[in-house]
Design an enzyme around this catalytic site. Structure first.
Site, PDB file in Angstrom:
ATOM      1  N   CYS A 127       0.882  28.920 -15.875  1.00 43.78           N
ATOM      2  CA  CYS A 127       0.467  29.298 -17.155  1.00 43.78           C
ATOM      3  C   CYS A 127      -0.251  28.203 -17.862  1.00 43.78           C
ATOM      4  O   CYS A 127       0.473  27.756 -18.995  1.00 43.78           O
ATOM      5  CB  CYS A 127       1.539  30.040 -18.064  1.00 43.78           C
ATOM      6  N   PRO A 155       0.742  -1.238   0.017  1.00 39.04           N
ATOM      7  CA  PRO A 155      -0.040  -0.005   0.043  1.00 39.04           C
ATOM      8  C   PRO A 155       0.803   1.249   0.086  1.00 39.04           C
ATOM      9  O   PRO A 155       2.110   1.341   0.637  1.00 39.04           O
ATOM     10  CB  PRO A 155      -0.735  -0.141   1.249  1.00 39.04           C
TER      11      PRO A 155
HETATM   12  C1  LIG Z   1       3.137  -2.268  -8.173  1.00 43.95           C
HETATM   13  C2  LIG Z   1       2.518  -1.206  -7.269  1.00 43.95           C
HETATM   14  N1  LIG Z   1       2.496  -1.369  -5.945  1.00 43.95           N
HETATM   15  C3  LIG Z   1       2.104  -0.472  -5.007  1.00 43.95           C
HETATM   16  C4  LIG Z   1       1.371   0.692  -5.677  1.00 43.95           C
HETATM   17  C5  LIG Z   1       0.685   1.735  -4.837  1.00 43.95           C
HETATM   18  O1  LIG Z   1      -0.592   1.840  -4.956  1.00 43.95           O
HETATM   19  P1  LIG Z   1      -1.544   2.705  -3.850  1.00 43.95           P
HETATM   20  O2  LIG Z   1      -0.824   4.053  -3.715  1.00 43.95           O
HETATM   21  O3  LIG Z   1      -2.697   2.944  -4.515  1.00 43.95           O
HETATM   22  O4  LIG Z   1      -1.497   1.839  -2.852  1.00 43.95           O
HETATM   23  C6  LIG Z   1       1.090   1.027  -7.106  1.00 43.95           C
HETATM   24  C7  LIG Z   1       0.435   2.005  -7.737  1.00 43.95           C
HETATM   25  O5  LIG Z   1       0.275   2.034  -8.837  1.00 43.95           O
HETATM   26  C8  LIG Z   1       1.825  -0.117  -8.035  1.00 43.95           C
HETATM   27  O6  LIG Z   1       1.933   0.031  -9.199  1.00 43.95           O
END
Ligand SMILES: Cc1ncc(COP(=O)(O)O)c(C=O)c1O
Length: 416
Positions: A343, A273
């Protein structure tokens, strides 16, 4: 609450944002340590005593103070570049808890990761598998790898942040995975250690996430039956946060679904996450420069812009805008677009907001902790904002405002 009015003043934890603006200037990102820790703990709690790793996605916010906080909490890291690896190491992160994702790793980045001894390279194509093998062979290492499977599942999110559909650039097609694992297992310098997927960011509904976990688990079973024992399963997909009034499904619901999909399997469960850890833990503090009444619309011209917070311009994203001094019930409001000095007509932070603001007032653009500073740029030769971490009654500058000479320090004029 992490950001709340106290005696009429919007505060981050116990510190009034007015005080932060006075000390550090604007625009300025302000983060709440307590909020970040609480979100991390929500994951740790949901995972219970299962063998698991929360690999914080560095791209959401890569400030060293946040990475150091994550390290102290026991997190691992999901990175997408050599630069992010360097940040994790500079913040004291353990390379053995680092997963390297992304579809375009260079030879240098692969070498840097192998030399550092990271947990795993998430391989996203056959060509990349070849490259990892070649680099590992050249430097005499065995590269721990996982394939990022494209599960072809619709995450039902904004098209710019959906990553798990067949037509997306991410991951290895599901149908090719078993052959690639067999190939990897044959190579002396590759060691298949895991399997993963990622279906997109800002997920509102756990169902596609759980479906992706089930697909990956089913594939892991087949790979195992083929004689390849994996050590981890990475269930990727970013859990959404509330920017406005979106229905909020809990981290427990998402993680609970992944736990059910894995059942009694012995592999480590990895989640990665970013936004849900830091998104609501940050605000962008900005000052109104001018109140401009146009022929068709009214504008609050503020000192933050799309170079500081790109999400509204990039995804038409909605961020709540709060007055730092609590508005009186009787205050006369008008409807404004909150715009920056850049801009571009796309340079707005919010549209159609009823606010009672005057020139000189401070505003807080909420939920700016994720994909704010990390997506910022120097467009229009604007120095990047300061970043401040609040911890109870203390406010710490965790990145000083860029100085104008730094913007062109690396440039030179040829001797024509
Ligand atoms: C491989 C991978 N891990 C983790 C994330 C993190 O996702 P989030 O910030 O939505 O938790 C992303 C985001 O696109 C990702 O591509």
């Amino acid at each position: 609450m992490d950001f709340a009015y106290r005696n009429g003043a919007l505060c981050a934890e116990q510190v009034p944002l007015e005080e932060i603006a006075q000390r550090f200037g604007t625009p300025c990102f302000v983060y709440s340590r307590a909020a970040i820790e609480r979100q991390y703990r929500a994951y740790a709690h949901a995972l219970g005593d299962r063998k698991a790793l929360v690999a914080y996605s560095v791209k959401a916010n890569s400030n060293l103070a946040i990475l150091a906080l994550m390290t102290r909490l026991g997190a691992g890291f999901d990175i997408v570049s050599g630069g992010e690896l360097a940040r994790v190491l500079a913040a004291g992160g353990d390379p053995r808890r680092v997963l390297f994702s992304g579809i375009g790793k260079s030879e240098d980045e692969i070498e840097q990761a192998l030399q550092a001894g990271i947990l795993c390279l998430n391989v996203e194509s056959e060509a990349e598998l070849e490259r990892v093998d070649a680099v590992a062979t050249r430097i005499g290492k065995r590269a721990p790898i996982a394939l990022r499977i494209n599960p072809d599942i619709d995450a039902k999110t904004h098209p710019h942040i959906a990553t798990g559909l067949r037509q997306s650039k991410f991951g290895v097609p599901h149908a090719e995975a078993e052959r690639l694992y067999r190939e990897a297992a044959r190579r002396a310098h590759l060691e298949p250690v895991g399997i993963g997927c990622h279906i997109g960011s800002l997920l509102a509904d756990p169902a596609p996430w759980i479906a992706a976990a089930e697909r990956v688990v089913e594939l892991a079973d087949r790979i195992e039956r083929g004689g390849i024992a994996l050590r981890h399963i990475d269930v990727g997909g970013g859990i959404g946060i509330r920017y406005r009034d979106e229905p909020q499904r809990s981290i427990d619901e998402f993680v609970g679904g992944a736990l059910r999909a894995l059942g009694a399997r012995r592999e480590t469960l990895i989640v990665d996450p970013g936004r849900s850890i830091v998104g609501n833990a940050g605000a962008l503090l900005t000052r109104v420069q001018y109140v401009k009444r146009g022929a068709a619309r009214n504008f609050l011209v503020v000192d933050a812009a799309m170079n500081d917070l790109l999400r509204p311009a990039l995804y038409d994203a909605w961020h709540e805008v709060r007055a730092v001094r609590e508005p009186q019930a009787a205050a006369a409001t008008a409807v404004y677009d909150v715009v920056g000095p850049i801009c571009e007509s796309a340079d707005f932070l919010a549209r159609d907001r009823a606010l009672a603001a005057r020139a000189g007032d401070l505003l807080a653009v909420m939920s700016a902790g994720a994909y704010g500073m990390s997506m910022s740029s120097n467009y229009n030769s604007r120095p990047r904002a300061a970043e401040v971490m609040v911890d109870g009654a203390g406010a710490h500058l965790v990145r000083r405002r860029e100085a104008v000479p730094e913007l062109f320090a690396g440039e030179s004029i040829p001797a024509w």
